[in-house]
Design a protein around this motif. Structure first.
Motif, mmCIF file in Angstrom:
data_model
loop_
_atom_site.group_PDB
_atom_site.id
_atom_site.type_symbol
_atom_site.label_atom_id
_atom_site.label_comp_id
_atom_site.label_asym_id
_atom_site.label_seq_id
_atom_site.Cartn_x
_atom_site.Cartn_y
_atom_site.Cartn_z
ATOM 1 N N ASN A 288 0.835 -1.200 0.000
ATOM 2 C CA ASN A 288 0.000 0.000 0.000
ATOM 3 C C ASN A 288 0.872 1.254 0.000
ATOM 4 N N ILE A 289 1.885 1.282 0.871
ATOM 5 C CA ILE A 289 2.804 2.422 0.938
ATOM 6 C C ILE A 289 3.642 2.512 -0.330
ATOM 7 N N PHE A 290 4.109 1.367 -0.810
ATOM 8 C CA PHE A 290 4.974 1.337 -1.989
ATOM 9 C C PHE A 290 4.266 1.908 -3.218
ATOM 10 N N LEU A 291 2.997 1.564 -3.398
ATOM 11 C CA LEU A 291 2.266 1.980 -4.599
ATOM 12 C C LEU A 291 1.820 3.440 -4.551
ATOM 13 N N PHE A 292 1.858 4.037 -3.370
ATOM 14 C CA PHE A 292 1.360 5.400 -3.200
ATOM 15 C C PHE A 292 2.404 6.421 -3.646
ATOM 16 N N ASP A 293 1.983 7.332 -4.514
ATOM 17 C CA ASP A 293 2.846 8.429 -4.967
ATOM 18 C C ASP A 293 2.537 9.664 -4.122
ATOM 19 N N GLU A 294 3.387 9.911 -3.144
ATOM 20 C CA GLU A 294 3.135 11.021 -2.218
ATOM 21 C C GLU A 294 3.258 12.385 -2.880
ATOM 22 N N ASN A 295 3.797 12.439 -4.097
ATOM 23 C CA ASN A 295 3.947 13.716 -4.803
ATOM 24 C C ASN A 295 2.707 14.090 -5.609
ATOM 25 N N SER A 296 1.737 13.208 -5.659
ATOM 26 C CA SER A 296 0.511 13.475 -6.411
ATOM 27 C C SER A 296 -0.586 13.937 -5.468
ATOM 28 N N ASP A 297 -1.036 15.184 -5.632
ATOM 29 C CA ASP A 297 -2.104 15.711 -4.777
ATOM 30 C C ASP A 297 -3.396 14.928 -4.955
ATOM 31 N N GLU A 298 -3.731 14.570 -6.207
ATOM 32 C CA GLU A 298 -4.966 13.830 -6.458
ATOM 33 C C GLU A 298 -4.924 12.468 -5.776
ATOM 34 N N GLU A 299 -3.764 11.804 -5.845
ATOM 35 C CA GLU A 299 -3.627 10.491 -5.225
ATOM 36 C C GLU A 299 -3.665 10.603 -3.703
ATOM 37 N N ARG A 300 -3.073 11.650 -3.174
ATOM 38 C CA ARG A 300 -3.078 11.849 -1.729
ATOM 39 C C ARG A 300 -4.501 12.020 -1.213
ATOM 40 N N ILE A 301 -5.304 12.808 -1.914
ATOM 41 C CA ILE A 301 -6.695 13.020 -1.505
ATOM 42 C C ILE A 301 -7.465 11.698 -1.540
ATOM 43 N N ALA A 302 -7.267 10.919 -2.620
ATOM 44 C CA ALA A 302 -7.953 9.629 -2.742
ATOM 45 C C ALA A 302 -7.526 8.677 -1.631
ATOM 46 N N ARG A 303 -6.228 8.684 -1.308
ATOM 47 C CA ARG A 303 -5.742 7.787 -0.255
ATOM 48 C C ARG A 303 -6.281 8.203 1.121
ATOM 49 N N ASP A 304 -6.323 9.514 1.371
ATOM 50 C CA ASP A 304 -6.856 9.991 2.648
ATOM 51 C C ASP A 304 -8.304 9.545 2.846
ATOM 52 N N ARG A 305 -9.098 9.634 1.778
ATOM 53 C CA ARG A 305 -10.501 9.225 1.870
ATOM 54 C C ARG A 305 -10.607 7.714 2.081
ATOM 55 N N PHE A 306 -9.725 6.976 1.434
ATOM 56 C CA PHE A 306 -9.701 5.525 1.573
ATOM 57 C C PHE A 306 -9.353 5.122 3.008
ATOM 58 N N MET A 307 -8.276 5.709 3.553
ATOM 59 C CA MET A 307 -7.812 5.332 4.885
ATOM 60 C C MET A 307 -8.713 5.885 5.991
ATOM 61 N N GLU A 308 -9.588 6.812 5.651
ATOM 62 C CA GLU A 308 -10.573 7.287 6.627
ATOM 63 C C GLU A 308 -11.569 6.179 6.972
#
Length: 383
Positions: A288-308
């Motif tokens: 999960n951490i490996f696949l996440f691109d922390e430099n992408s704002d769109e991906e960060r928002i999607a991940r935050d909603r997922f982990m909520e």
């Protein structure tokens, strides 16, 4: 979490044997054959628990062992292995299980994954004309065991020793946190320092183009469009680890599918809270951490909603303690959930029944995440 019976049913349904499971129509009459099968599975190239499944024909038909005169139990298997001359005194760890499938009894001997490989004998062991030879290293490639009069290929033997010395397959676990040293080409990523380790993302085209199999967290994204992939972590052509991943928010975020958790609401388990979770040290969460691109704002928002909505446990111990805590406080938690789910968080035009079920699961995830934080404040020791 998938039960052993479900796992064995799935292996039987494949109708073929594999690198870490072997069908046996009946128990071995020859003890050398039994010992050879156990050693081969203990040294399996997948580096995982292996399964000797009794009562199943070679083509996957269920025959059962209820009338087998050679049937064994846990004590029989342990006694059998105890007096064999294994190198260093290291013997495969085995666990016997039995359960009913239809009208038949199926027995399963689990040969536990270990870093003590390779397992081999220092004295020949024979039964009749058949002999397991000393200093021969046996293994299992695909659905085939190393013959009794031969040793496994040099590359297989080398990898088994690497496992004992902590050199294999640990690099792929440690390397996942070293993302800067991975290179991705199309759907395959490889580790620059050991390019034989790869992670392959395989599209599930049926799910991609028939997009109906959504879970509750899909509806909490900005766009509920969902598809699925299979992740293969490989060493050369050997799959070390496999899991399904979900592609959320119209492709913006990819994550291994979390585990299901179930908390009963009554003593008879007729109703239960269902939720999703990861455990921090699991490979699923590392991926999960490996696949996440922390430099992408769109991906960060999607991940935050997922982990909520998805719980993240520090350990299996914490999961069990927390679920016990929820059961003790189930009346208050259910009452709060009933109030929360009045707020509809699914805004797409879906079937009313689907909306009610998935809206409840969304609120369950939010509520349990909040309750987990409160639970941790009550404990001063590591979980």
């Amino acid at each position: 979490m998938v039960s052993l019976k479900e796992k064995i049913n799935e292996l039987i349904s494949r109708k073929y044997e594999g690198a870490y499971w072997d069908y046996k129509q009946q128990y071995h009459k020859n003890k050398a054959d039994l010992l050879h099968d156990i050693i081969c599975l203990a040294n399996n190239t997948e580096n995982r628990d292996a399964y000797l499944i009794f009562g199943i024909t070679d083509d996957g038909r269920i025959q059962g062992v209820e009338d087998d005169p050679n049937r064994k139990n846990q004590e029989n298997f342990i006694s059998f292995l105890r007096d064999k001359d294994f190198e260093g005194g290291y013997r495969p760890v085995v666990e016997y299980n039995s359960f009913e499938i239809g009208s038949h009894s199926i027995d399963v001997l689990i040969i536990k994954q270990s870093n003590r490989t390779p397992y081999y004998l220092t004295k020949d062991y024979g039964d009749g004309k058949k002999k397991v030879r000393a200093y021969h290293i046996y293994s299992r490639i695909m659905d085939t065991n190393t013959p009794k009069d031969k040793s496994a290929d040099e590359r297989v033997v080398e990898n088994l020793w690497k496992r004992r010395f902590g050199l294999f397959p640990l690099p792929i676990k440690h390397s996942l946190s070293d993302k800067k040293n991975w290179t991705k080409k199309d759907s395959v990523s490889y580790y620059n320092q050991s390019p034989e380790f790869t992670i392959e993302q395989i599209d599930d085209y049926e799910d991609r183009y028939h997009n109906t199999n959504r879970e509750f967290y899909s509806y909490y994204q900005m766009n509920s469009s969902t598809s699925y992939e299979t992740l293969h972590c490989k060493y050369y052509m050997t799959v070390l680890f496999e899991c399904q991943s979900v592609v959320l928010d119209s492709g913006r975020y990819v994550a291994p599918v979390p585990n299901w958790g179930f908390i009963p609401l009554d003593k008879c388990h007729r109703e239960k809270l269902t939720y999703k979770y990861y455990v921090k040290l699991s490979l699923e969460y590392q991926l999960n951490i490996f696949l996440f691109d922390e430099n992408s704002d769109e991906e960060r928002i999607a991940r935050d909603r997922f982990m909520e909505l998805v719980l993240l446990y520090n350990s299996e111990k914490e999961r069990k303690l927390f679920e016990s805590h929820v059961r003790k406080n189930i009346t208050d938690i259910v009452q709060e959930l009933e109030e929360m789910k009045k707020n509809n968080l699914i805004f797409e035009g879906v079937d009313e029944h689907i909306r009610d079920v998935e809206n409840k699961r969304i609120h369950t995830g939010i509520l349990l995440n909040r309750e987990l934080l409160n639970f941790r404040r009550q404990y001063s020791y590591p979980l």
